[in-house]
Write an enzyme that holds these catalytic residues in place. Structure first.
Site, PDB file in Angstrom:
ATOM      1  N   SER A  25       0.814  -1.220   0.000  1.00  0.00           N
ATOM      2  CA  SER A  25       0.000   0.000   0.000  1.00  0.00           C
ATOM      3  C   SER A  25       0.847   1.270   0.000  1.00  0.00           C
ATOM      4  O   SER A  25       1.855   1.366   0.703  1.00  0.00           O
ATOM      5  CB  SER A  25      -0.924   0.017   1.217  1.00  0.00           C
ATOM      6  OG  SER A  25      -1.612   1.250   1.259  1.00  0.00           O
ATOM      7  N   LYS A  74     -13.617  -4.050   3.681  1.00  0.00           N
ATOM      8  CA  LYS A  74     -14.470  -2.873   3.483  1.00  0.00           C
ATOM      9  C   LYS A  74     -15.947  -3.176   3.731  1.00  0.00           C
ATOM     10  O   LYS A  74     -16.689  -2.304   4.181  1.00  0.00           O
ATOM     11  CB  LYS A  74     -14.296  -2.323   2.065  1.00  0.00           C
ATOM     12  CG  LYS A  74     -12.952  -1.628   1.833  1.00  0.00           C
ATOM     13  CD  LYS A  74     -12.906  -1.011   0.449  1.00  0.00           C
ATOM     14  CE  LYS A  74     -11.537  -0.445   0.135  1.00  0.00           C
ATOM     15  NZ  LYS A  74     -11.478   0.177  -1.202  1.00  0.00           N
ATOM     16  N   ASN A  95     -14.515   2.563   3.768  1.00  0.00           N
ATOM     17  CA  ASN A  95     -13.047   2.555   3.624  1.00  0.00           C
ATOM     18  C   ASN A  95     -12.388   3.508   4.616  1.00  0.00           C
ATOM     19  O   ASN A  95     -11.171   3.654   4.615  1.00  0.00           O
ATOM     20  CB  ASN A  95     -12.620   2.904   2.188  1.00  0.00           C
ATOM     21  CG  ASN A  95     -12.703   4.391   1.920  1.00  0.00           C
ATOM     22  OD1 ASN A  95     -13.584   5.071   2.438  1.00  0.00           O
ATOM     23  ND2 ASN A  95     -11.787   4.904   1.123  1.00  0.00           N
ATOM     24  N   ASP A 110     -13.952   6.346  -1.116  1.00  0.00           N
ATOM     25  CA  ASP A 110     -13.765   5.912  -2.514  1.00  0.00           C
ATOM     26  C   ASP A 110     -14.801   6.644  -3.365  1.00  0.00           C
ATOM     27  O   ASP A 110     -14.519   7.064  -4.495  1.00  0.00           O
ATOM     28  CB  ASP A 110     -13.977   4.394  -2.647  1.00  0.00           C
ATOM     29  CG  ASP A 110     -12.810   3.592  -2.106  1.00  0.00           C
ATOM     30  OD1 ASP A 110     -11.685   4.131  -2.047  1.00  0.00           O
ATOM     31  OD2 ASP A 110     -13.016   2.419  -1.737  1.00  0.00           O
TER      32      ASP A 110
END
Ligand code: NAP
Length: 280
Positions: A25, A74, A95, A110
């Site tokens: 990430s 999520k 998220n 998102d």
């Protein structure tokens, strides 16, 4: 636990990423850069956890003020929170979590990140989008498009999932074999096909790209996926997932701190990493 970024290990403000895996990430890099630029003594760490219950337990135990949630939690984390905002509830995925005095609230940036990126690029209202995929990112995309007055058609390998998404959110769906008969202002890939390390793959035959004047790939690693390279060659305008990624992260920082984050600086460090070390 992964490497932490930020000003001080004793920082009063502790933020974190939870997922599995988390090693690849770019969120720790991006959030660390944001906090440094904002002059906040904040720490952002990445935790690989095995189940959604570990996410809420660690947030409470460690007094984490805000968390980013990634694959595969999520959707499963939603039921464990004290409250979920209306947009995240409609999407069915969170998220972002904020912790206010032990009360955990879920959001979906998102959606807000994609909305901002699409508005900057092409606009959403009165436009038609073909959304490839029917997972969490597709749900966020369809919700975002419909809420801003656009139209969406979902196309997915597992037809039942496309049908369910379309029924839940109120849009059209089509079979993968029908994509050559669809016309839209923009195609958005929300599948992971073409993502590092499988960068030689693409979700759509290049002969079908002529149907779409614009193509966005939610994937941001690599920045120029095979889908985007072939789309450009077919004359389409293209957009990578980097802008959405930066905006969803910036919206998290704004939710947690109430301050406007340095979006340009966040984009700069992300692109520097992605373009400087391709395949990382
Ligand atoms: P997900 O819930 O696992 O959904 C993945 C979707 O892709 C499913 O509909 C799945 O189809 C489809 N798919 C996967 N492999 C496929 C294959 N080989 N052939 C055909 N279809 C395939 O994942 P997600 O959370 O929605 O994330 C999807 C992508 O979006 C990831 O690459 C993620 O990195 C990206 N993303 C980017 C951002 C950003 O900020 N840029 C934000 C969120 C997500 P089935 O239903 O048939 O299994």
């Amino acid at each position: 636990m992964n490497k932490g970024y930020g000003k001080s290990p004793d920082a009063a403000l502790h933020f974190a990423l939870f997922g599995n895996p988390v090693a690849q990430s770019l969120s720790p890099l991006m959030h660390g850069a944001a906090f440094a630029k904002m002059g906040l003594a904040a720490l952002y760490t990445a935790y690989r956890v095995d189940e959604a219950a570990d996410v809420v337990r660690r947030i409470r135990e460690k007094g984490i003020r805000g968390a980013s949630i990634t694959i595969p939690f999520k959707q499963t984390v939603v039921a464990l929170l004290d409250e979920v905002d209306a947009n995240a509830a409609a999407i069915g995925a969170v998220n972002t979590i904020s912790n206010t005095g032990g009360r955990l609230m879920g959001y979906n940036t998102d959606s807000t990140g994609l909305a901002r990126d699409l508005e900057e690029w092409v606009g959403i209202g009165a436009r038609t989008f073909v959304v490839l995929g029917a997972g969490g990112a597709a749900r966020a995309a369809v919700f975002t498009i419909l809420r801003a007055g656009g139209e969406a058609v979902v196309v997915n390998r597992t037809v039942e999932r496309a049908r369910t998404l379309a029924g839940d959110l109120g849009c059209r769906w089509a079979l993968p074999g029908e994509i050559g008969r669809l016309e839209a202002d923009c195609l958005i890939n929300t599948t992971p096909i073409g993502m590092f390390p499988e960068a030689d793959r693409t979700p759509l035959g290049s002969e079908l790209l002529v149907h779409f004047p614009r193509v966005m790939d939610m994937i941001y690693n690599p920045v120029r996926t095979r889908l985007l390279r072939e789309s450009e060659a077919a004359g389409c305008a293209v957009r990578s997932g980097v802008g959405m990624f930066v905006h969803q992260g910036a919206d998290q920082v704004r939710l947690w701190t109430g301050l406007e984050p340095p979006r340009e600086e966040m984009q700069r460090v992300v692109l520097e990493r992605l373009e400087g070390r391709s395949g990382d």
